[in-house]
Design a protein around this motif. Structure first.
Motif, PDB file in Angstrom:
ATOM      1  N   ASP A   1    -112.144 -46.811  30.258  1.00 38.16           N
ATOM      2  CA  ASP A   1    -112.256 -48.254  30.461  1.00 38.16           C
ATOM      3  C   ASP A   1    -111.424 -48.799  31.619  1.00 38.16           C
ATOM      4  OD1 ASP A   1    -114.105 -48.308  28.436  1.00 38.16           O
ATOM      5  OD2 ASP A   1    -112.789 -49.243  26.955  1.00 38.16           O
TER       6      ASP A   1
ATOM      7  N   SER B   1    -121.721 -46.807  34.464  1.00 35.75           N
ATOM      8  CA  SER B   1    -121.920 -48.198  34.867  1.00 35.75           C
ATOM      9  C   SER B   1    -123.393 -48.556  35.038  1.00 35.75           C
ATOM     10  CB  SER B   1    -121.179 -48.464  36.177  1.00 35.75           C
ATOM     11  OG  SER B   1    -121.745 -47.666  37.215  1.00 35.75           O
TER      12      SER B   1
ATOM     13  N   VAL C   1    -116.928 -48.799  26.705  1.00 32.02           N
ATOM     14  CA  VAL C   1    -117.394 -50.177  26.564  1.00 32.02           C
ATOM     15  C   VAL C   1    -117.381 -50.883  27.924  1.00 32.02           C
ATOM     16  CG1 VAL C   1    -116.867 -52.413  25.519  1.00 32.02           C
ATOM     17  CG2 VAL C   1    -116.699 -50.321  24.156  1.00 32.02           C
ATOM     18  N   ARG C   2    -116.338 -50.687  28.703  1.00 34.08           N
ATOM     19  CA  ARG C   2    -116.236 -51.337  30.029  1.00 34.08           C
ATOM     20  C   ARG C   2    -117.373 -50.909  30.948  1.00 34.08           C
ATOM     21  NH1 ARG C   2    -116.222 -54.710  32.404  1.00 34.08           N
ATOM     22  NH2 ARG C   2    -115.201 -54.352  34.347  1.00 34.08           N
TER      23      ARG C   2
ATOM     24  N   GLU D   1    -120.539 -52.563  29.901  1.00 36.83           N
ATOM     25  CA  GLU D   1    -120.582 -53.975  30.303  1.00 36.83           C
ATOM     26  C   GLU D   1    -121.099 -54.105  31.736  1.00 36.83           C
ATOM     27  OE1 GLU D   1    -116.575 -55.258  29.583  1.00 36.83           O
ATOM     28  OE2 GLU D   1    -116.920 -55.522  27.438  1.00 36.83           O
ATOM     29  N   ILE D   2    -120.661 -53.225  32.615  1.00 41.63           N
ATOM     30  CA  ILE D   2    -121.147 -53.225  33.995  1.00 41.63           C
ATOM     31  C   ILE D   2    -122.634 -52.889  34.013  1.00 41.63           C
ATOM     32  CG2 ILE D   2    -120.942 -52.126  36.269  1.00 41.63           C
ATOM     33  CD1 ILE D   2    -117.928 -51.644  35.581  1.00 41.63           C
TER      34      ILE D   2
ATOM     35  N   GLN E   1    -124.842 -53.404  31.679  1.00 42.04           N
ATOM     36  CA  GLN E   1    -125.612 -54.554  31.177  1.00 42.04           C
ATOM     37  C   GLN E   1    -125.843 -55.595  32.274  1.00 42.04           C
ATOM     38  OE1 GLN E   1    -123.514 -55.761  27.545  1.00 42.04           O
ATOM     39  NE2 GLN E   1    -125.475 -55.482  26.501  1.00 42.04           N
ATOM     40  N   LYS E   2    -124.857 -55.789  33.121  1.00 42.77           N
ATOM     41  CA  LYS E   2    -125.007 -56.739  34.229  1.00 42.77           C
ATOM     42  C   LYS E   2    -126.094 -56.288  35.203  1.00 42.77           C
ATOM     43  CE  LYS E   2    -120.321 -58.460  33.946  1.00 42.77           C
ATOM     44  NZ  LYS E   2    -118.975 -58.451  34.522  1.00 42.77           N
TER      45      LYS E   2
END
Length: 83
Positions: free
Chosen positions: A11, A54, A71-72, A75-76, A78-79
């Motif tokens: 992360d 990512s 998780v981090r 998140e990237i 998902q963007k």
């Protein structure tokens, strides 16, 4: 089974890892994408990338689903519109 503390190791470096492909790793990224594009169309769908990170490759290749323990990094991804 992997616990949360082990997956959290990735992360803090998520952004650094992803940004590497925009500078030093730009050529490597494009070569790898072209190599996978040559074989993906011959494979049945849905396509799943395990270790999607990512989502940079997942998105570029049109892969349907990306999985990753970080998780981090997810998140990237998902963007980028990765499921």
């Amino acid at each position: 089974m992997t616990n949360r503390s082990e997956t959290a190791l990735f992360d803090p470096l998520a952004s650094v890892y992803d940004e590497w492909f925009e500078k030093d790793g730009e050529l490597i990224f494009s070569i790898e994408v072209r190599a996978f594009q040559e074989i993906l169309d011959s494979l049945p769908r849905p396509w799943v990338e395990i270790g999607a990170g990512s989502g940079r490759f997942t998105h570029a290749l049109g892969i349907d689903i990306g999985l990753d323990p970080s998780v981090r990094l997810l998140e990237i991804a998902q963007k980028r519109g990765v499921t």
